[in-house]
Motif scaffolding. Sequence first.
Motif, PDB file in Angstrom:
ATOM      1  N   HIS A  59       0.849  -1.189   0.000  1.00 15.12           N
ATOM      2  CA  HIS A  59       0.000   0.000   0.000  1.00 15.12           C
ATOM      3  C   HIS A  59       0.891   1.248   0.000  1.00 15.12           C
ATOM      4  N   PRO A  60       0.338   2.406  -0.370  1.00 14.41           N
ATOM      5  CA  PRO A  60       1.144   3.633  -0.388  1.00 14.41           C
ATOM      6  C   PRO A  60       1.822   3.900   0.955  1.00 14.41           C
ATOM      7  N   VAL A  61       3.099   4.274   0.895  1.00 14.64           N
ATOM      8  CA  VAL A  61       3.895   4.517   2.104  1.00 14.64           C
ATOM      9  C   VAL A  61       3.809   5.994   2.469  1.00 14.64           C
ATOM     10  N   GLN A  62       3.621   6.256   3.758  1.00 21.67           N
ATOM     11  CA  GLN A  62       3.504   7.634   4.225  1.00 21.67           C
ATOM     12  C   GLN A  62       4.802   8.173   4.803  1.00 21.67           C
ATOM     13  N   VAL A  63       5.566   7.319   5.479  1.00 20.79           N
ATOM     14  CA  VAL A  63       6.731   7.819   6.209  1.00 20.79           C
ATOM     15  C   VAL A  63       7.756   6.708   6.340  1.00 20.79           C
ATOM     16  N   ALA A  64       9.027   7.091   6.399  1.00 24.33           N
ATOM     17  CA  ALA A  64      10.119   6.143   6.630  1.00 24.33           C
ATOM     18  C   ALA A  64      11.181   6.833   7.484  1.00 24.33           C
ATOM     19  N   LYS A  65      11.724   6.095   8.463  1.00 25.76           N
ATOM     20  CA  LYS A  65      12.729   6.667   9.361  1.00 25.76           C
ATOM     21  C   LYS A  65      13.850   5.659   9.603  1.00 25.76           C
ATOM     22  N   TYR A  66      15.089   6.141   9.554  1.00 31.59           N
ATOM     23  CA  TYR A  66      16.250   5.328   9.925  1.00 31.59           C
ATOM     24  C   TYR A  66      16.254   5.068  11.432  1.00 31.59           C
ATOM     25  N   ALA A  67      16.695   3.866  11.807  1.00 31.13           N
ATOM     26  CA  ALA A  67      17.036   3.615  13.206  1.00 31.13           C
ATOM     27  C   ALA A  67      18.308   4.380  13.535  1.00 31.13           C
ATOM     28  N   PRO A  68      18.465   4.859  14.781  1.00 33.34           N
ATOM     29  CA  PRO A  68      19.696   5.570  15.153  1.00 33.34           C
ATOM     30  C   PRO A  68      20.964   4.771  14.897  1.00 33.34           C
ATOM     31  N   SER A  69      20.878   3.444  14.898  1.00 34.10           N
ATOM     32  CA  SER A  69      22.047   2.626  14.590  1.00 34.10           C
ATOM     33  C   SER A  69      22.441   2.720  13.126  1.00 34.10           C
ATOM     34  N   GLY A  70      21.472   3.085  12.260  1.00 37.34           N
ATOM     35  CA  GLY A  70      21.715   3.176  10.829  1.00 37.34           C
ATOM     36  C   GLY A  70      21.553   1.872  10.081  1.00 37.34           C
ATOM     37  N   PHE A  71      21.307   0.766  10.808  1.00 38.76           N
ATOM     38  CA  PHE A  71      21.252  -0.548  10.162  1.00 38.76           C
ATOM     39  C   PHE A  71      19.869  -0.887   9.608  1.00 38.76           C
ATOM     40  N   TYR A  72      18.838  -0.203  10.091  1.00 35.08           N
ATOM     41  CA  TYR A  72      17.477  -0.537   9.674  1.00 35.08           C
ATOM     42  C   TYR A  72      16.672   0.724   9.397  1.00 35.08           C
ATOM     43  N   ILE A  73      15.631   0.543   8.588  1.00 31.84           N
ATOM     44  CA  ILE A  73      14.653   1.599   8.324  1.00 31.84           C
ATOM     45  C   ILE A  73      13.278   1.038   8.673  1.00 31.84           C
ATOM     46  N   ALA A  74      12.468   1.824   9.353  1.00 32.02           N
ATOM     47  CA  ALA A  74      11.073   1.488   9.604  1.00 32.02           C
ATOM     48  C   ALA A  74      10.208   2.365   8.711  1.00 32.02           C
ATOM     49  N   SER A  75       9.319   1.743   7.964  1.00 30.71           N
ATOM     50  CA  SER A  75       8.432   2.486   7.067  1.00 30.71           C
ATOM     51  C   SER A  75       6.997   2.068   7.305  1.00 30.71           C
ATOM     52  N   GLY A  76       6.086   3.044   7.270  1.00 32.67           N
ATOM     53  CA  GLY A  76       4.676   2.780   7.545  1.00 32.67           C
ATOM     54  C   GLY A  76       3.799   3.197   6.389  1.00 32.67           C
ATOM     55  N   ASP A  77       2.742   2.407   6.117  1.00 36.19           N
ATOM     56  CA  ASP A  77       1.882   2.681   4.962  1.00 36.19           C
ATOM     57  C   ASP A  77       0.450   3.012   5.370  1.00 36.19           C
ATOM     58  N   THR A  78      -0.397   3.189   4.386  1.00 41.11           N
ATOM     59  CA  THR A  78      -1.775   3.630   4.635  1.00 41.11           C
ATOM     60  C   THR A  78      -2.651   2.544   5.242  1.00 41.11           C
ATOM     61  N   SER A  79      -2.218   1.290   5.189  1.00 46.32           N
ATOM     62  CA  SER A  79      -3.003   0.204   5.778  1.00 46.32           C
ATOM     63  C   SER A  79      -2.693   0.000   7.250  1.00 46.32           C
ATOM     64  N   GLY A  80      -1.662   0.676   7.757  1.00 46.52           N
ATOM     65  CA  GLY A  80      -1.258   0.509   9.139  1.00 46.52           C
ATOM     66  C   GLY A  80      -0.097  -0.443   9.321  1.00 46.52           C
ATOM     67  N   LYS A  81       0.472  -0.944   8.222  1.00 47.51           N
ATOM     68  CA  LYS A  81       1.611  -1.863   8.315  1.00 47.51           C
ATOM     69  C   LYS A  81       2.907  -1.078   8.533  1.00 47.51           C
ATOM     70  N   VAL A  82       3.742  -1.594   9.432  1.00 49.68           N
ATOM     71  CA  VAL A  82       5.088  -1.061   9.646  1.00 49.68           C
ATOM     72  C   VAL A  82       6.069  -2.163   9.278  1.00 49.68           C
ATOM     73  N   ARG A  83       6.925  -1.874   8.307  1.00 51.94           N
ATOM     74  CA  ARG A  83       7.957  -2.828   7.889  1.00 51.94           C
ATOM     75  C   ARG A  83       9.311  -2.312   8.356  1.00 51.94           C
ATOM     76  N   ILE A  84      10.094  -3.205   8.948  1.00 55.76           N
ATOM     77  CA  ILE A  84      11.451  -2.876   9.404  1.00 55.76           C
ATOM     78  C   ILE A  84      12.417  -3.675   8.548  1.00 55.76           C
ATOM     79  N   TRP A  85      13.276  -2.987   7.806  1.00 56.31           N
ATOM     80  CA  TRP A  85      14.091  -3.657   6.801  1.00 56.31           C
ATOM     81  C   TRP A  85      15.537  -3.176   6.838  1.00 56.31           C
ATOM     82  N   ASP A  86      16.383  -4.039   6.311  1.00 50.13           N
ATOM     83  CA  ASP A  86      17.831  -3.850   6.378  1.00 50.13           C
ATOM     84  C   ASP A  86      18.309  -2.783   5.393  1.00 50.13           C
TER      85      ASP A  86
END
Length: 612
Positions: A59-86
């Motif tokens: 679904h369309p993504v609204q926001v994405a933020k780096y973890a302070p460690s820099g190793f992961y990004i968390a991104s959230g979409d319009t359905s309420g899903k949050v994906r955490i990826w390398d």
Amino acid sequence: MPYELKHVFASLPQMERGQSKVISGDPKGNNFLYTNGKCVIIRNIDDPVIADIYTEHAHPVQVAKYAPSGFYIASGDTSGKVRIWDTTQKEHLLKYEYQPFSGKIMDIAWTEDSKRIAVVGEGREKFAAVFLWDSGSSVGELTGHSKLINSVDVRQKRPYRIVTGSDDTTAEFFEGPPFKFKFTLKDHTQFVNSVRFSPDGAHFATAGADGQIFLYDGQKGELVRSLGGDKAHNGGIYAISWSPDSSQLISASGDRTVKLWDVDSGSALTTFSFGSEVADQQLGCLWQKNHLLSVSLSGNINYLDKNNSNRPIRVLKGHTKSIQCLTVHKGDGHSYIYSGNALTRMLSLTLCAPRWDSENGETECFSGKGHTNSVCRMAVNQNNELVTCSMDDTVRFTETSSKDYSGDVVKMDSQPKSVSVSSEGVSLAVCINRIVLLKDKKKVFTLDNLDFEPEVGALQPKGTTAAVGDAEGKIHLYSVCGGTLSSTEPLLEVAAKLTDLSFSPDGAFLAALDEHKVLTVFSVTDNYAVKGNFYGHHAKPVTMSWNPDCEHIATGGMDMNVYVWDINDEDKRIKLPDTHRLHHVSSLAWLDAHTLVTTSHDASVKQWTITY
């Protein structure tokens, strides 16, 4: 590998009027990221041509933020899903996926140890959640708001604090972990659009649609002062971002300005003013190391100069919506890529037609009033004019050197579907129920009352022959002489409705694409005998382009694949799988014998190096 991705000219952020846009940076200060549709775009802040696109959201993504460690990004979409990826590997492997609530995710914040995530947005039963990144277990409750929450941030030092801003005109302050409601901040009179803690944790600021910015103590949540007195901006404020040393911040506003504030004095040090158009409203900002960025409603990303408020250091331009077509052209010692998109519904009637420098990705957009609907096809003629046809029932001739829509406009009697050009100054427009021949930017001959429905046309490079494909899979040939079209033999047939048609650069071959996924190549010198039928696409192909060597041809289709065919060997082909991943290939063209350019509805332009 016979192919390699050379450049990605990424899309701009997809913007919405009255809606703030979150752009964020990585902890090392090298990259920044934003969203467009289902994509998360990561760009190098020093060299924005270096880009990567994450495409795994459904679904369309609204926001994405780096973890302070820099190793992961968390991104959230319009359905309420949050994906955490390398972030460390090209494949961007998924680590975890959660659904904290059912509804649009508006903002995300990490704790400084990269272990906890707070998300806010538009839920059905709740508007926020805070949980452990590796298990999804709750670490508190973010309650108190009665409407959509626009923004959230976490204090980046212990003791942790969370602040949220909402459409209910309030900000909420939480202590933890586990995080619990402490009190409500009621200083704003309209929507609270952005809340951000300073990097040192000493303060946090809130900005709202009332044009005010309030500064609070970062640990206790007590009001310290407002910035700019009664009002910081004359319009709503959509975003704020702190300097790395926590002494200053910038704010982006609908009054078409970005302001640089001194926090201690509460006064504006610099005001960056943009144009007078609606598209110049500023809806997002980011302070990353020495870079100050803002995002306009048009999607343009502005690099601001603290020493010169009159003009940005650079402006990143491009597309925010799907790209329909492209063409290439060489001039001034450079190779340029021209692309045309669908009409944006939010702004004016000016249609963006960027010109990309193929080497450095620098982009210029034609100024002025262009087409008022989607651009269907484009080509560059021998007079260095960009010839475009559009669903606004016009064919437009624009000088590539002028960079504005000051050229001639030819009104068609029905909607044009395709346009092609020859080296003799002749253009052919295929319209609904008619075929139009143009010369010297004027209609010189029209064929109507046809007994077939024309779909696509092509002119032989020297302009002596025109080929028109119809909805029944037939190709009608015409002799071009004295400014007229005369039907000629033979009548060619392919398997199904034509989707694209093109003569080779030397005029020796005619290639046809049809809906039954077949590329057919005819030999012009052998009275259009079939030279070969090429199969490979497993969904409808829609676009093709001849290689300058006249021995290879590239096709792209709804299966998101591109094939490069050797016309002398039906079994010899190069496959570029998932070229744009989320969307089909809308157009392609060759810059040279080994460089292929592709576009898609993901609003990005890609360059590929092909090795035979």
